[in-house]
Write a protein that holds these residues in place. Structure first.
Motif, PDB file in Angstrom:
ATOM      1  N   THR A  41      -0.211  -6.100   3.124  1.00  0.00           N
ATOM      2  CA  THR A  41      -0.674  -5.587   1.755  1.00  0.00           C
ATOM      3  C   THR A  41      -0.825  -6.487   0.585  1.00  0.00           C
ATOM      4  O   THR A  41      -1.308  -6.151  -0.472  1.00  0.00           O
ATOM      5  CB  THR A  41       0.115  -4.331   1.594  1.00  0.00           C
ATOM      6  OG1 THR A  41       1.662  -4.688   1.346  1.00  0.00           O
ATOM      7  CG2 THR A  41      -0.201  -3.291   2.479  1.00  0.00           C
ATOM      8  N   SER A  95      -4.335  -6.027  -2.336  1.00  0.00           N
ATOM      9  CA  SER A  95      -3.376  -5.429  -2.993  1.00  0.00           C
ATOM     10  C   SER A  95      -4.118  -5.196  -4.320  1.00  0.00           C
ATOM     11  O   SER A  95      -3.252  -4.416  -5.250  1.00  0.00           O
ATOM     12  CB  SER A  95      -2.347  -6.642  -3.416  1.00  0.00           C
ATOM     13  OG  SER A  95      -3.331  -7.684  -3.944  1.00  0.00           O
ATOM     14  N   ARG A 150      -5.042  -5.493   7.365  1.00  0.00           N
ATOM     15  CA  ARG A 150      -4.618  -5.808   6.043  1.00  0.00           C
ATOM     16  C   ARG A 150      -5.336  -4.811   4.937  1.00  0.00           C
ATOM     17  O   ARG A 150      -6.347  -4.089   5.206  1.00  0.00           O
ATOM     18  CB  ARG A 150      -5.225  -7.204   5.637  1.00  0.00           C
ATOM     19  CG  ARG A 150      -6.819  -7.234   5.812  1.00  0.00           C
ATOM     20  CD  ARG A 150      -7.093  -8.865   5.493  1.00  0.00           C
ATOM     21  NE  ARG A 150      -8.306  -9.226   6.340  1.00  0.00           N
ATOM     22  CZ  ARG A 150      -9.650  -8.810   6.035  1.00  0.00           C
ATOM     23  NH1 ARG A 150      -9.776  -8.076   4.853  1.00  0.00           N
ATOM     24  NH2 ARG A 150     -10.624  -9.104   6.810  1.00  0.00           N
ATOM     25  N   LEU A 151      -4.751  -4.686   3.721  1.00  0.00           N
ATOM     26  CA  LEU A 151      -5.388  -3.949   2.588  1.00  0.00           C
ATOM     27  C   LEU A 151      -5.101  -4.812   1.639  1.00  0.00           C
ATOM     28  O   LEU A 151      -4.244  -5.620   1.414  1.00  0.00           O
ATOM     29  CB  LEU A 151      -4.491  -2.511   2.378  1.00  0.00           C
ATOM     30  CG  LEU A 151      -4.520  -1.655   3.588  1.00  0.00           C
ATOM     31  CD1 LEU A 151      -3.561  -0.383   3.641  1.00  0.00           C
ATOM     32  CD2 LEU A 151      -5.983  -0.857   3.642  1.00  0.00           C
ATOM     33  N   LEU A 209       0.143   2.917  -1.598  1.00  0.00           N
ATOM     34  CA  LEU A 209      -1.212   2.568  -1.069  1.00  0.00           C
ATOM     35  C   LEU A 209      -1.621   3.655   0.062  1.00  0.00           C
ATOM     36  O   LEU A 209      -2.684   3.736   0.117  1.00  0.00           O
ATOM     37  CB  LEU A 209      -1.130   1.130  -0.580  1.00  0.00           C
ATOM     38  CG  LEU A 209      -2.406   0.424  -0.586  1.00  0.00           C
ATOM     39  CD1 LEU A 209      -3.468   0.633  -1.544  1.00  0.00           C
ATOM     40  CD2 LEU A 209      -2.290  -0.960  -0.390  1.00  0.00           C
ATOM     41  N   ASN A 211       4.560  -0.145  -2.607  1.00  0.00           N
ATOM     42  CA  ASN A 211       3.827  -0.455  -1.354  1.00  0.00           C
ATOM     43  C   ASN A 211       3.269   0.781  -0.529  1.00  0.00           C
ATOM     44  O   ASN A 211       1.901   0.828  -0.188  1.00  0.00           O
ATOM     45  CB  ASN A 211       4.684  -1.515  -0.413  1.00  0.00           C
ATOM     46  CG  ASN A 211       3.882  -2.162   0.578  1.00  0.00           C
ATOM     47  OD1 ASN A 211       2.614  -2.438   0.348  1.00  0.00           O
ATOM     48  ND2 ASN A 211       4.697  -3.135   1.343  1.00  0.00           N
TER      49      ASN A 211
END
Ligand code: AVJ
Length: 322
Positions: A281, A30, A27-28, A221, A218
């Motif tokens: 994300t 947001s 995951r990153l 990122l 998206n």
């Protein structure tokens, strides 16, 4: 900004990125979408036909700002206005103008994670409301909210619009709202925006626009990680893939790795991705009004009034601190 601050921010970004990409599932956060390029792309998203949220909330503020203000007790004196995640203020400006007519002595504290956004507000807003007291705060919501309380002891109307709350899962949002409540005083107000449950395909399309702007947003990122952390993501090897679950109201965006690959973050650290492994994300939760009432109760607020757009796709709800 001082060099030490820049280094610190990069370090936090670096640590968060490595931690997120070494978790399973990957995951990153947001909040890292919003660098200068991300800010611009988000502006473009707000202009997309499919991204209804902005238009709906704009309609509410254009047409119902008077009603919002008259639902607030004694708004005519000793209030400051704080906006969490102010963006370009194009929605809140309608409310600010009306409040200014009532009392021109209030201070507007726009809070934003983007330094660029705060600079822009401080430059542009006085052109629209001359003599408005503005004190921009660049940083994380809670830190900056505390600061605004330390600067001024006036009563507060906090704005948290755009359904930004939806970027947190339900547990996180209650914890966050409790913190917001603790930075405010009894009888202060929070005007909070919620994107509501509706035809699921309308929701999904809002995160998968035909022009591919949300896709770029998206993917940016990864580009940002390349730029700032000297990584070597090959953008073409990832697919933007949003999904909407109408039961939970969760709209989630993913970047799916098209193949098995290794990506270097800087010279020494790397992460491995399997073919079709996902990086989560973003989450954008869609709510029922009942659910928002429960959130208010759990976090120390009482809903006072509900403001809807004409399609009833979006709600700005006025909460009072109890
Ligand atoms: C600014 C968080 C409300 O989740 O709808 C728009 C951000 N992401 N398209 C949202 C966003 C993809 C937006 N918020």
């Amino acid at each position: 900004m001082e060099l030490a601050t820049i280094t610190h921010q990069k370090t936090k970004f670096y640590k968060d990125v490595l931690k997120g990409l070494r978790s399973f599932p990957k995951r990153l956060d947001s909040k890292y979408f919003y660098d200068a390029t991300g800010d611009k792309l988000f502006q473009q998203i707000m202009n997309c036909d499919e991204y209804y949220l902005t238009n709906c909330e704009m309609e509410i503020l254009q047409q119902q700002s008077d009603n919002i203000i008259s639902s607030i007790k004694n708004m005519e004196k000793d209030f400051d206005v704080i906006e969490l995640g102010a963006g370009d203020c194009s929605k809140s400006i309608h409310l600010l103008k009306k409040i200014f007519e009532l009392d021109n002595s209030f201070t507007f504290f726009p809070i934003d994670i983007s330094k660029h956004v705060i600079e822009l507000i401080e430059k542009e807003l006085p052109k629209q409301i001359k003599a408005l007291n503005i004190h921009g705060l660049n940083g994380e919501y809670i830190d900056m909210l505390k600061q605004s309380g330390a600067i001024s002891s006036r009563r507060k109307l906090a704005l948290f619009m755009g359904s930004n709350i939806g970027n947190m899962n339900n547990e996180e949002s209650v914890a966050f709202l409790k913190e917001v409540r603790n930075c405010l005083k009894k009888d202060d107000y929070l005007l909070i925006g919620f994107d509501l449950k509706k035809d699921p395909s309308i929701i999904l399309n809002a995160y998968n626009d035909k022009k591919g702007i949300t896709r770029e947003f998206n993917l940016n990122l990864l580009r940002r990680i390349n730029r700032e952390l000297n990584a070597d993501f090959v953008i073409e090897k990832f697919t933007h893939f949003p999904v909407y679950n109408p039961e939970s109201g969760e709209c989630k965006s993913y970047l799916v790795s098209n193949c098995k690959q290794r990506v270097f973050i800087g010279d020494t650290e790397f992460i491995d991705l399997d073919a079709y492994e996902t990086i989560h994300t973003e989450i954008s939760i869609k709510y029922s009004i009942k659910q928002t009432n429960e959130m208010a109760a759990k976090s120390g607020f009482k809903p006072v009034e509900y403001f809807y757009d004409s399609k009833q796709w979006f709600a700005d709800v006025l909460w009072k601190c109890i």
